[in-house]
Design an enzyme around this catalytic site. Structure first.
Site, PDB file in Angstrom:
ATOM      1  N   PHE A 136       0.850  -1.194   0.000  1.00 53.16           N
ATOM      2  CA  PHE A 136       0.000   0.000   0.000  1.00 53.16           C
ATOM      3  C   PHE A 136       0.884   1.241   0.000  1.00 53.16           C
ATOM      4  O   PHE A 136       1.731   1.400   0.873  1.00 53.16           O
ATOM      5  CB  PHE A 136      -0.946   0.045   1.203  1.00 53.16           C
ATOM      6  N   ASP A 221       9.187   2.893   1.615  1.00 49.39           N
ATOM      7  CA  ASP A 221       8.006   3.603   2.095  1.00 49.39           C
ATOM      8  C   ASP A 221       7.899   3.319   3.588  1.00 49.39           C
ATOM      9  O   ASP A 221       7.444   2.259   3.987  1.00 49.39           O
ATOM     10  CB  ASP A 221       6.763   3.123   1.329  1.00 49.39           C
ATOM     11  N   LYS A 250       2.589   9.977   7.963  1.00 52.04           N
ATOM     12  CA  LYS A 250       1.784   9.673   9.152  1.00 52.04           C
ATOM     13  C   LYS A 250       2.237  10.330  10.477  1.00 52.04           C
ATOM     14  O   LYS A 250       1.731  11.366  10.832  1.00 52.04           O
ATOM     15  CB  LYS A 250       1.664   8.160   9.299  1.00 52.04           C
TER      16      LYS A 250
HETATM   17  C1  LIG Z   1      -0.892   5.525   4.988  1.00 51.52           C
HETATM   18  C2  LIG Z   1       0.120   5.094   4.037  1.00 51.52           C
HETATM   19  C3  LIG Z   1       0.314   5.749   2.808  1.00 51.52           C
HETATM   20  C4  LIG Z   1      -0.583   6.862   2.329  1.00 51.52           C
HETATM   21  O1  LIG Z   1      -0.582   7.985   3.144  1.00 51.52           O
HETATM   22  P1  LIG Z   1      -1.702   9.126   2.923  1.00 51.52           P
HETATM   23  O2  LIG Z   1      -1.276  10.209   3.884  1.00 51.52           O
HETATM   24  O3  LIG Z   1      -3.025   8.533   3.261  1.00 51.52           O
HETATM   25  O4  LIG Z   1      -1.627   9.568   1.514  1.00 51.52           O
HETATM   26  C5  LIG Z   1       1.333   5.313   1.991  1.00 51.52           C
HETATM   27  N1  LIG Z   1       2.129   4.296   2.358  1.00 51.52           N
HETATM   28  C6  LIG Z   1       1.977   3.648   3.523  1.00 51.52           C
HETATM   29  C7  LIG Z   1       2.900   2.538   3.880  1.00 51.52           C
HETATM   30  C8  LIG Z   1       0.961   4.017   4.402  1.00 51.52           C
HETATM   31  O5  LIG Z   1       0.784   3.341   5.540  1.00 51.52           O
END
Ligand SMILES: *Cc1c(COP(=O)(O)O)cnc(C)c1O
Length: 392
Positions: A136, A221, A250
């Site tokens: 994700f 990420d 986050k």
């Molecule tokens: C939450 C998340 C995202 C996306 O972040 P947003 O602020 O909702 O755009 C991308 N990568 C990972 C691993 C995440 O947990």
């Protein structure tokens, strides 16, 4: 139910599955409804409020900056932004930072950086991106295009071309996916939204090796795993493997919208004026708060306690009847159940404990890192009780 929920139900887009719950106040690990009902927060707003709600140091810092300066645009420098960038560089592998406002935007910046870097050094043909199944990375087009969950793509195609997905931890698929046209591979050290799955060290090592061999960038990420969540400031420290690019968001400003894309000098130097930008990115208020977040979270004793709390939680959870597997690191924990998680989630909610279910059989626990031992004991007690009730 009060008017907050009623109005929201009428006027808000229905793209979220929301509980009929409205919170008006938060403090530490607790959230309060309008009626004064108290909830124990094991979500941290999805791994965002790592230092809990309304942390006094952060509130004070935000107030101070609000009274001084809100916004100047990125035509100028601001003290909080420069300071935060220097801290992030000091505490990571990186040399320079680009700030944006959300996780998806940090991913977009990372993908654009990889393509531009490849374009300038090797030409346009080197544009392919490797990503993992079950990953994700966010909901914007680039981020969505590297998110390995086809249900999220439905009705949104065509996506970004040139993306190849491989199964996580599959060494031979990894090797096969690489060629001279690959510009980057994007990985989450732990797939949080995917149900809390850890990447194996051998797999990430191989990715690093192949990136070196084929002149491709390794992008981590760490939007969910970063900022102390796993018991290290960044999860890559557990693996002992440094990326070329890292995305953070986050928990960076504990709930104020702020994200960062950090990279090595040779790479990020291709971002010349005009190549990429964000109006709000690196907002002074959010950056001032993030400086304090980093100062608190980087303390070694703080991180050690996160690790210890995580280990205790995981060990105890693994012994409960009905628990199939417990995965995670620090306070990013996935509890896989032998049956659908929904009822356990609802049982906990009824007991006023908030959790998330990233997959139908997984309860994810991401309490604020400041959670205390008494709250952990209480949670375990209630969890066991709920499991027993649901199972019979
Ligand atoms: C939450 C998340 C995202 C996306 O972040 P947003 O602020 O909702 O755009 C991308 N990568 C990972 C691993 C995440 O947990």
């Amino acid at each position: 139910m009060g008017y907050i929920v009623d109005m929201g139900r009428v006027f808000l887009a229905e793209n979220y599955k929301r509980e009929e719950l409205a919170f008006v106040k938060g403090s530490g690990t607790r959230l309060f409804t309008e009626e004064g009902e108290e909830y124990l927060d094991f979500t941290s707003g999805i791994a965002v409020c790592n230092l809990g709600h309304a942390h006094p140091v952060l509130v004070e810092e935000a107030k101070k900056q609000l009274e001084k300066l809100w916004h100047t645009s990125n035509l100028y420098y601001t003290e909080p932004q420069s300071k935060l960038a220097s801290l992030l560089v000091e505490r990571s592998f990186g040399d320079r930072v680009f700030f944006a406002n959300s996780g998806a935007e940090a991913v977009e910046a990372g993908l654009k950086l990889a393509r531009r870097w490849a374009y300038e050094n090797f030409g346009e043909k080197k544009h392919k991106i490797i990503a993992l199944e079950n990953s994700f990375h966010g909901r914007t087009y680039g981020a969505l295009s590297v998110t390995g969950q086809p249900n999220y793509w439905e009705g949104f195609k065509p996506l970004l071309p040139g993306v190849k997905f491989i199964p996580p931890n599959d060494l031979s698929a990894l090797e096969k996916a690489f060629d001279e046209d690959v510009c980057c591979i994007i990985l989450e050290p732990i797939q949080g939204e995917g149900g809390v799955y850890l990447l194996k060290k051998e797999f990430v090592e191989k990715a690093k090796e192949l990136c070196l061999k084929y002149n491709a960038l390794l992008i981590f990420d760490e939007i969910q795993t970063g900022i102390g969540r796993t018991g290290k400031l960044f999860a890559y420290e557990h693996l002992g493997i440094e990326p070329d690019v890292m995305c953070l968001a986050k928990a960076l400003a504990n709930g104020l919208p702020l994200s960062a894309m950090i990279a090595r000098e040779e790479v990020i130097q291709v971002l010349k004026p005009g190549t990429h930008a964000s109006t709000f990115g690196g907002n002074p208020v959010n950056c001032a708060v993030a400086v304090k977040v980093l100062e608190i979270v980087s303390e070694e004793p703080f991180l050690e306690e996160v690790s210890l709390k995580g280990r205790v939680l995981m060990e105890k959870l693994a012994k409960f009847q009905g628990v199939k597997e417990v995965r995670g690191k620090g306070l990013l924990i996935g509890v896989e159940l032998a049956f659908p998680a929904r009822e356990v989630y609802l049982g906990l909610l009824e007991k006023k404990i908030l959790t998330t279910t990233p997959k139908p059989n997984v309860i994810r626990l991401t309490p604020p890192l400041i959670i205390n031992w008494r709250e952990i004991d209480y949670f375990l007690e209630v969890f066991e009780e709920v499991l027993k009730k649901v199972k019979k």
